[in-house]
Design a protein around this motif. Structure first.
Motif, PDB file in Angstrom:
ATOM      1  N   UNK A 129      30.066   5.903   9.849  1.00 41.30           N
ATOM      2  CA  UNK A 129      29.694   7.096  10.603  1.00 41.30           C
ATOM      3  C   UNK A 129      28.555   6.797  11.574  1.00 41.30           C
ATOM      4  N   UNK A 130      27.630   5.960  11.142  1.00 37.93           N
ATOM      5  CA  UNK A 130      26.502   5.576  11.998  1.00 37.93           C
ATOM      6  C   UNK A 130      26.957   4.653  13.126  1.00 37.93           C
ATOM      7  N   UNK A 131      27.878   3.751  12.828  1.00 37.65           N
ATOM      8  CA  UNK A 131      28.418   2.865  13.865  1.00 37.65           C
ATOM      9  C   UNK A 131      29.189   3.669  14.899  1.00 37.65           C
ATOM     10  N   UNK A 132      29.968   4.633  14.451  1.00 39.93           N
ATOM     11  CA  UNK A 132      30.737   5.475  15.392  1.00 39.93           C
ATOM     12  C   UNK A 132      29.823   6.205  16.370  1.00 39.93           C
ATOM     13  N   UNK A 133      28.631   6.586  15.905  1.00 35.63           N
ATOM     14  CA  UNK A 133      27.703   7.351  16.736  1.00 35.63           C
ATOM     15  C   UNK A 133      26.669   6.478  17.439  1.00 35.63           C
ATOM     16  N   UNK A 134      26.666   5.177  17.141  1.00 36.07           N
ATOM     17  CA  UNK A 134      25.568   4.300  17.590  1.00 36.07           C
ATOM     18  C   UNK A 134      24.239   4.960  17.196  1.00 36.07           C
ATOM     19  N   UNK A 135      24.148   5.276  15.921  1.00 38.03           N
ATOM     20  CA  UNK A 135      23.043   6.074  15.416  1.00 38.03           C
ATOM     21  C   UNK A 135      21.807   5.285  15.031  1.00 38.03           C
ATOM     22  N   UNK A 136      20.958   5.910  14.244  1.00 44.79           N
ATOM     23  CA  UNK A 136      19.675   5.336  13.834  1.00 44.79           C
ATOM     24  C   UNK A 136      19.520   5.474  12.323  1.00 44.79           C
ATOM     25  N   UNK A 137      19.003   4.420  11.701  1.00 38.76           N
ATOM     26  CA  UNK A 137      18.681   4.445  10.277  1.00 38.76           C
ATOM     27  C   UNK A 137      17.175   4.274  10.147  1.00 38.76           C
ATOM     28  N   UNK A 138      16.540   5.160   9.391  1.00 39.79           N
ATOM     29  CA  UNK A 138      15.095   5.085   9.158  1.00 39.79           C
ATOM     30  C   UNK A 138      14.842   4.906   7.667  1.00 39.79           C
ATOM     31  N   UNK A 139      13.882   4.032   7.351  1.00 42.89           N
ATOM     32  CA  UNK A 139      13.423   3.850   5.976  1.00 42.89           C
ATOM     33  C   UNK A 139      11.959   4.259   5.885  1.00 42.89           C
ATOM     34  N   UNK A 140      11.594   4.966   4.821  1.00 42.87           N
ATOM     35  CA  UNK A 140      10.185   5.213   4.554  1.00 42.87           C
ATOM     36  C   UNK A 140       9.649   4.008   3.789  1.00 42.87           C
ATOM     37  N   UNK A 141       9.109   3.059   4.547  1.00 42.14           N
ATOM     38  CA  UNK A 141       8.478   1.895   3.938  1.00 42.14           C
ATOM     39  C   UNK A 141       7.064   2.249   3.499  1.00 42.14           C
ATOM     40  N   UNK A 142       6.246   1.241   3.242  1.00 41.08           N
ATOM     41  CA  UNK A 142       4.896   1.516   2.745  1.00 41.08           C
ATOM     42  C   UNK A 142       3.989   0.322   2.956  1.00 41.08           C
ATOM     43  N   UNK A 143       2.697   0.636   3.151  1.00 42.74           N
ATOM     44  CA  UNK A 143       1.699  -0.437   3.146  1.00 42.74           C
ATOM     45  C   UNK A 143       1.740  -1.209   1.839  1.00 42.74           C
ATOM     46  N   UNK A 144       2.172  -0.543   0.766  1.00 40.46           N
ATOM     47  CA  UNK A 144       2.270  -1.210  -0.532  1.00 40.46           C
ATOM     48  C   UNK A 144       3.279  -2.343  -0.502  1.00 40.46           C
ATOM     49  N   UNK A 145       4.188  -2.333   0.459  1.00 39.13           N
ATOM     50  CA  UNK A 145       5.132  -3.432   0.608  1.00 39.13           C
ATOM     51  C   UNK A 145       4.522  -4.637   1.284  1.00 39.13           C
ATOM     52  N   UNK A 146       3.318  -4.460   1.821  1.00 39.82           N
ATOM     53  CA  UNK A 146       2.600  -5.551   2.496  1.00 39.82           C
ATOM     54  C   UNK A 146       1.392  -5.980   1.678  1.00 39.82           C
ATOM     55  N   UNK A 147       0.670  -4.988   1.133  1.00 41.35           N
ATOM     56  CA  UNK A 147      -0.515  -5.235   0.311  1.00 41.35           C
ATOM     57  C   UNK A 147      -0.225  -4.710  -1.096  1.00 41.35           C
ATOM     58  N   UNK A 148      -0.230  -5.591  -2.082  1.00 39.76           N
ATOM     59  CA  UNK A 148       0.055  -5.164  -3.451  1.00 39.76           C
ATOM     60  C   UNK A 148      -1.226  -4.636  -4.082  1.00 39.76           C
ATOM     61  N   UNK A 149      -1.352  -3.310  -4.081  1.00 41.20           N
ATOM     62  CA  UNK A 149      -2.556  -2.682  -4.619  1.00 41.20           C
ATOM     63  C   UNK A 149      -2.575  -2.799  -6.144  1.00 41.20           C
ATOM     64  N   UNK A 150      -3.766  -2.768  -6.756  1.00 39.58           N
ATOM     65  CA  UNK A 150      -3.861  -2.853  -8.215  1.00 39.58           C
ATOM     66  C   UNK A 150      -3.041  -1.765  -8.904  1.00 39.58           C
ATOM     67  N   UNK A 151      -2.432  -2.120 -10.005  1.00 35.42           N
ATOM     68  CA  UNK A 151      -1.645  -1.210 -10.832  1.00 35.42           C
ATOM     69  C   UNK A 151      -0.424  -0.658 -10.091  1.00 35.42           C
ATOM     70  N   UNK A 152       0.047  -1.383  -9.103  1.00 33.51           N
ATOM     71  CA  UNK A 152       1.213  -0.916  -8.357  1.00 33.51           C
ATOM     72  C   UNK A 152       2.199  -2.019  -8.023  1.00 33.51           C
ATOM     73  N   UNK A 153       2.267  -3.053  -8.851  1.00 32.40           N
ATOM     74  CA  UNK A 153       3.075  -4.225  -8.504  1.00 32.40           C
ATOM     75  C   UNK A 153       4.562  -3.908  -8.376  1.00 32.40           C
ATOM     76  N   UNK A 154       5.096  -3.070  -9.261  1.00 32.91           N
ATOM     77  CA  UNK A 154       6.527  -2.774  -9.207  1.00 32.91           C
ATOM     78  C   UNK A 154       6.856  -1.916  -7.988  1.00 32.91           C
ATOM     79  N   UNK A 155       6.041  -0.896  -7.730  1.00 33.21           N
ATOM     80  CA  UNK A 155       6.259  -0.085  -6.529  1.00 33.21           C
ATOM     81  C   UNK A 155       6.168  -0.957  -5.278  1.00 33.21           C
ATOM     82  N   UNK A 156       5.168  -1.846  -5.242  1.00 36.58           N
ATOM     83  CA  UNK A 156       5.024  -2.759  -4.104  1.00 36.58           C
ATOM     84  C   UNK A 156       6.249  -3.645  -3.959  1.00 36.58           C
ATOM     85  N   UNK A 157       6.774  -4.108  -5.082  1.00 36.29           N
ATOM     86  CA  UNK A 157       7.955  -4.975  -5.037  1.00 36.29           C
ATOM     87  C   UNK A 157       9.155  -4.234  -4.452  1.00 36.29           C
ATOM     88  N   UNK A 158       9.316  -2.951  -4.795  1.00 39.21           N
ATOM     89  CA  UNK A 158      10.439  -2.195  -4.242  1.00 39.21           C
ATOM     90  C   UNK A 158      10.280  -1.991  -2.741  1.00 39.21           C
TER      91      UNK A 158
END
Length: 297
Positions: A129-158
């Motif tokens: 459906x997205x290819x048919x429309x030449x559409x856009x996909x957005x992800x809500x990423x996070x700074x946690x994906x770049x900096x692994x904050x304390x007590x958040x290793x699994x969330x950061x990994x995702x």
């Protein structure tokens, strides 16, 4: 049955609160029709009342369950005019704030199922459906994906995983004219913060450890987070833009910490995290305990 419309069509997951709710409202104000997906539909009703059911279309969906994703695809087969989807906004998220050694298998699986597998499955199943429309996909990423904050290793990994997926998808979707936006998100005022206590028997279950852990849980609230409404307006600008940068940095401290992570050696960054999250006292207690344990042996 589908109907002919000139309006653009969007899907937003996690639309019942926070960023998803604000993005849904912003899209409605920009003349989109939105399938507002969430596990709970009641919180979406105010948007339905404001914009009508012809604009906001609530859909009960748990993206962590593949059968529900497939059923949604089959539903859209009959719903989408011309089999076209202009925007897929992958926003649904699951928090997981625990010390790395305390994360249960169930909590780890749930976090990955929502934050990674669910988004991957949505992209795969709805891709035509997205290819048919030449559409856009957005992800809500996070700074946690770049900096692994304390007590958040699994969330950061995702989040690191979804960043990598978004970048790979960006490359592979170029021939189809589908844009990919990975919104590396800093502080935003939402209710995603994890309030679950330390698991019983945690190695951090002592006063200094609990204090540091609870401070980490309050991290976003304590640092003047951007409102979800302002964040949504900024992302709307990214969606409407013709630029195709993959990563955009939005939310409090996003640009600054993104820059720091690129140019500051990790040992210095780690030292700053120890100071920021008051871990010096925590480490002292743990070192003393470890030393006493060795003496007893």
């Amino acid at each position: 049955m589908s109907t002919t419309t000139s309006k653009k069509i969007a899907i937003v997951t996690g639309a019942s609160s926070g960023i998803g709710y604000a993005i849904t409202k912003e899209l409605a104000q920009h003349d989109y029709i939105i399938y507002a997906c969430a596990r709970r539909l009641e919180p979406i009703q105010p948007l339905v009342d404001e914009f009508s059911t012809s604009i906001i279309k609530p859909y009960k969906l748990d993206i962590s369950i593949i059968d529900e994703v497939v059923a949604f695809k089959e539903f859209l087969e009959k719903e989408l005019p011309g089999q076209k989807l202009d925007l897929l906004y992958n926003n649904a998220g699951q928090s997981c704030t625990f010390p790395a050694l305390d994360v249960s298998d169930a909590n780890m699986q749930k976090c990955f199922q929502v934050n990674v597998f669910g988004h991957v499955n949505m992209c795969r199943e709805l891709s035509k459906y997205l290819i048919n429309a030449k559409g856009t996909i957005v992800f809500t990423g996070s700074l946690a994906g770049i900096v692994s904050f304390p007590f958040g290793s699994i969330y950061s990994a995702t989040k690191a995983a979804i960043h990598a997926y978004a970048r790979g998808l960006h490359l592979e979707m170029k021939p189809f004219g589908v844009r990919i936006i990975n919104a590396v998100t800093g502080g935003v005022d939402t209710n995603i913060s994890d309030t679950r206590p330390l698991p019983e028997g945690s190695i951090y279950e002592f006063p200094e450890g609990k204090e540091a852990f609870e401070g980490r849980q309050r991290m976003a609230k304590n640092h003047h987070p951007m409102s979800a409404e302002v964040y949504a307006k900024k992302l709307m600008g990214d969606i409407l833009s013709s630029r195709d940068p993959v990563d955009v940095y939005r939310g409090t401290m996003a640009t600054f910490l993104g820059f720091v992570s690129l140019f500051v050696p990790y040992c210095i960054l780690e030292f700053a995290l120890i100071k920021k999250f008051h871990l010096t006292k925590v480490f002292k207690v743990l070192k003393e305990r470890n030393a006493q344990g060795k003496k007893q042996d």
